[in-house]
Structure formats: C-alpha cells, structure tokens
Scaffold this motif. Structure first.
Motif: not given
Length: 253
Positions: A156, A188, A192
């Motif tokens: 990412l 995270r 995302r």
C-alpha cells in the motif's frame, strides 16, 4: 461475584474457523492472572479453539514464560501480586514490540480503561466477563497479527508512506515506523481507502470487529497515536473532518 461467566462457552465449536500461525502450527496464547480458577477456565476455553496455552500467576513468571514460549497474544490481568500489569506490558513489549495484549481488569472506570490502552494494550474486558467474549476479542486481535494473517503481495502506498502487508513494515520517506498490532490495522484500513472519509463507526467495525460498547473515543485515541508516529515533524497525512470522520491523503508540499 464470579470473575468469569461460562455463558456461551459450551457453544464454541472446535471446528469453527480455527486460526493458525503462518507455518500452520497452533496459535500460542499466554494467560497471566493470579487467580488459578480463572486461568483454568480461560485455558479450557482457549484450548477448545485449538490454541496452545501457557499460564503464569505473576509478572516474573510471565516474563520468563513469554521469552521461552513466544506467544502470539497475551491475556493480562492489570492487578498482579508482584508487578503492575501496565509495567509488565512495557517489559513484554520491550522483547516483542507488536505482540497483541488483551487486558483483564476488575475496574470499570473509563480512566482505568484508557490507562490500559494508553500503555499499549490493544483491548480490554472488565470482570465479570464471559469466556465467549474473551475468545471473540482474542480472535479479532490475532487475526490482525502476522502470526495468523494470510500471505499477501500487496504494497500500500499513499504519498511517501508505504505499508508492506507481507512483512508488516511501515515506512515514511524511507524511515521505518514501528506500530502495535492495532495501530497497524488502523493505518492499513486508512491506506486502503485513501482520500475517503471514514466514520468512527466504520473504523470501529473494521478495526475492532465488534461493538465497543459505545466507546468511540478509542478511535480518537488511536488516531492520535498514529499521528505521533506518522506525522510527527512532517507535513500531516492524517486529517479529521469534524463531525464526519478521518481520512489519509498524500502530504501537501
């Protein structure tokens, strides 16, 4: 009043979606409490999940066991006979920085709960609690750790911030940033969904995986932790939209 209720424990199926370590071996959990009857009940419930369990009745034994056993998660009573549970947590984290810790506490005061989270605990339950609740919360924590996560090739990237879902390494402008299991999962989720406003309710549902009893301030607490690690001394990436939620986006230059 008993410190633990067995309500729901007999409904736990040993075949229900067992978690495993990355190498296929059983998840390891260390239970630390000075009440033998409580540790026996917790050990029974957690072994029913297929996990390997060790117990300790005080802080010194817990440290020795943790160094030998290398647990994937720790259930830790705040009140121990030889050392404060918060101090024990600091010692455990000195050995293994990202080990998830679930606090057990007989205190139901908000300040005590926040103290546990501020010290680095990932979650807590107050006594009396049900075995089913402890198992569910531990499963949520363990799912967020390297030991039980499925392999992924995803990297990412948001601006100069990178998160490697294989190694769990986080870097900003090439500098590695150390995160706890919960901080990592929160970051995270934000990464995302770059430039997307995420509400507290969405974050609670995704990161904590259960109803946090209305304690939405835990989101504010962990956002503040992330800001100190991700944005400290740099152009900010994590932003608050008052009344709406939080988002992450590349830093403005």
């Amino acid at each position: 009043m008993s410190s633990v209720s067995q309500t729901g424990a007999d409904r736990t199926s040993p075949d229900r979606g067992r978690l495993r370590r990355a190498d296929g071996s059983a998840v390891r959990v260390l239970v630390v409490d000075d009440e033998p009857s409580l540790t026996d009940l917790l050990s029974m419930a957690l072994r029913y999940e297929g996990w390997e369990i060790r117990t300790a009745g005080d802080g010194a034994e817990a440290l020795r066991t943790a160094r030998e056993f290398r647990p994937d998660a720790v259930v830790l009573d705040i009140m121990l006979p030889d050392i404060d549970g918060l101090e024990l947590l600091r010692k455990l984290r000195a050995d293994t920085a990202d080990i998830p810790v679930l606090f057990l506490t007989a205190k139901d005061d908000v300040s005590d709960r926040i103290a546990g989270l501020t010290a680095g605990g990932d979650d807590y339950v107050t006594k009396p609690f049900s075995l089913e609740e402890v198992v569910a919360r531990l499963r949520g924590l363990i799912r967020r750790t390297r030991a039980a996560s499925a392999p992924s090739e995803a990297m990412l990237v948001v601006g100069d911030l990178t998160l490697d879902e294989d190694s769990h390494e986080v870097r900003r402008a090439g500098t590695e940033i150390s995160l706890t299991a919960t901080e990592y999962e929160l970051l995270r989720y934000l990464m995302r969904n770059p430039r997307r406003v995420l509400s507290k309710a969405q974050i609670l549902d995704r990161v904590w995986n259960y109803d946090f009893g209305g304690q939405a301030n835990v989101v504010e607490l962990y956002i503040s932790y992330l800001r100190k690690k991700i944005d400290a001394g740099r152009e900010p990436m994590i932003h608050t939209l008052r009344g709406a939620g939080y988002l992450i986006k590349p830093a403005e230059r």
